[in-house]
Design an enzyme around this catalytic site. Structure first.
Site, short mmCIF file in Angstrom:
data_model
loop_
_atom_site.label_atom_id
_atom_site.label_comp_id
_atom_site.label_asym_id
_atom_site.label_seq_id
_atom_site.Cartn_x
_atom_site.Cartn_y
_atom_site.Cartn_z
N GLU A 234 0.88 -1.18 0.00
CA GLU A 234 0.00 0.00 0.00
C GLU A 234 0.91 1.21 0.00
O GLU A 234 1.55 1.52 1.01
CB GLU A 234 -0.92 -0.02 1.22
CG GLU A 234 -2.06 0.99 1.11
CD GLU A 234 -1.82 2.26 1.88
OE1 GLU A 234 -1.36 3.25 1.25
OE2 GLU A 234 -2.07 2.29 3.09
N CYS A 268 -2.10 8.71 2.98
CA CYS A 268 -2.11 8.27 1.59
C CYS A 268 -3.50 8.42 0.98
O CYS A 268 -3.64 8.71 -0.20
CB CYS A 268 -1.66 6.82 1.50
SG CYS A 268 0.06 6.56 1.98
#
Length: 468
Positions: A234, A268
């Site tokens: 990720e 993010c």
């Protein structure tokens, strides 16, 4: 090598820890491998008992842990407390649901008799020792969303945490020990980044997961690929926030501010690029800028603080470079764009809105990891989708429209791991989380996440033949 807690609100070094030497790393690898052979044989009720105990302990430690998180990486104290609560919820969710998520599966559209079998099914078996390389921005949550499903699946974990959150890393090590997990089921490796490769290449490590930057992901993926090792990545994100004329504008503006500055913009999945239809652009831009400029920047321990410091001096410098590059090429600063003059210590940066962004600017393609928003004016849905997809990242996306046809088009065409309508991108234990393109691969959370580190095993029983 020393690993330190440096308070980003003041720049002061508070505690220093000595990194583990090679002998201690080897000892922890050996304990992990040994623990797996026992933990994989435990039933789901016992695994659930242990995880619920860890959740109870964490809930009891919530106030203390939140203060440690704020001290180490700078998020406002209420946000740190919310992170702890989310971890508790997720641990209990997996304790409740892991057995059902990993139940034996009957193969779809598979005729056992026609295939010459008496019985056949799919079983999910744990892989083994999983190395987790985790970031500082959600120092508890990022680890728990890996550890809870991994442990419930019967795996064991090794944590290489970000070097600026050593106290959080050591707390997690102690938490699972206090919960009663056998030695070696979950261990922190307090080491620098240079030690990761040797751990990845150790034959006792079965898989790895990383949340972090694109360069870090490339490095881990390259090593793991060489070892033919399963990975989940990720990585970065530059999520679009599309606003169309049918949106409820007041709610869109309010959510846009939260989506951009949560965790001082160091997320993010934070909305970073605000792509607004020309019919509502002027009103959205004015109201959004007004709210961003009104946010209170300051001590993350103080009541009423909206935005704390960035986690590091380097992080602030990187953000400043992106803003300076954009303004030098003609971007308009609607608010912010500087260090708060009233805060001389610490790594603070004002909430910032930039307009008139062009593709030549670095901030158009690179991730702005801090409280800086970019505004785009678009003429229609086609242009909105084109701008939204004009990024190397594809973690998630936000879209504000009440038009059903537009919603279906956005689901089909936005290149992202998630499409969130009329709300803010968030993670939940019951929904898969992960990205596309350079935002990584694989999924965390939900049933998809718990199965990432399981061996998908076909079980087949031959048909019994009559003895005559």
């Amino acid at each position: 090598m020393a690993i330190a807690t440096v308070n980003p609100a003041t720049g002061e070094t508070l505690k220093t820890f000595q990194a583990l030497d090679a002998d201690e790393v080897e000892a922890r690898l050996a304990r992990a491998a040994e623990a797996f052979e026992t933990h994989r044989t435990t039933g789901f009720p016992e695994r659930a008992r242990l995880l619920r105990r860890a959740a109870d302990l964490l809930e009891g430690d919530a106030e203390e842990v939140a203060r440690v998180i704020t001290t180490e990486m700078g998020k406002p104290l209420p946000a740190a407390a919310a992170e702890v609560a989310k971890c508790v919820k997720t641990m209990r969710w997996y304790a409740d649901h892991a057995q059902a998520l990993l139940a034996d599966e009957k193969p779809y559209a598979f005729d056992v008799e026609d295939a010459g079998a008496s019985r056949a099914f799919v079983r999910y078996r744990p892989m083994g020792v999983v190395l987790a390389v985790m970031p500082w921005n959600f120092p508890l949550w990022q680890v728990v969303r890996f550890a809870a499903p991994a442990l419930m699946a019967g795996n064991v974990g090794l944590l290489k945490h970000a070097s600026n959150v050593p106290q959080t890393a050591l707390y997690l090590d102690d938490l699972f020990r206090r919960a009663g997990y056998p030695p070696g089921c979950f261990q922190t490796l307090l080491v620098g980044s240079s030690a990761i490769e040797s751990v990845l290449r150790d034959e006792r490590v079965a898989a790895a997961t990383l949340t972090g930057s694109e360069p870090a992901g490339r490095s881990v993926a390259a090593i793991a690929g060489d070892e033919i090792m399963k990975t989940v990545l990720e990585l970065g994100g530059s999520d679009p926030f599309v606003v169309m004329p049918s949106a409820e504008l007041s709610e869109a503006v309010r959510t846009a501010v939260t989506a951009r500055v949560q965790n001082a913009g160091q997320s993010c999945i934070a909305a970073k690029r605000f792509i607004v239809h020309s019919d509502v652009y002027e009103e959205f831009a004015a109201r959004f800028t007004e709210r961003m400029a009104a946010l209170r920047v300051g001590d993350p321990m103080a009541e009423g603080t909206d935005v704390g410091p960035l986690s590091s001096e380097q992080g602030r410098a990187d953000l400043e470079e992106l803003v300076e590059d954009a303004t030098a090429q003609g971007a308009t600063t609607l608010c912010g764009g500087r260090r708060p003059p009233h805060l001389e210590r610490g790594w603070y940066y004002e909430p910032t809105v930039l307009a008139d962004i062009t593709p030549s600017m670095r901030i158009h393609r690179e991730e702005a990891f801090g409280p800086v928003a970019t505004l785009y004016r678009v003429a229609d849905l086609d242009e909105a989708i084109a701008v939204a997809n004009d990024t190397p990242f594809g973690l998630s996306s936000n879209a504000w429209t009440n038009d059903a046809a537009e919603q279906e088009r956005l689901i089909a065409d936005l290149r992202a791991g998630g499409v969130y309508f009329n709300g803010m991108t968030a993670s939940h234990p019951g929904m898969p989380f992960g990205g596309t393109k350079r935002s990584g691969y694989g999924r965390e959370l939900s049933g998809h996440g718990i199965k990432e580190f399981c061996e998908v095993t076909t079980v087949w029983y031959g048909a019994r033949k009559s003895s005559g």
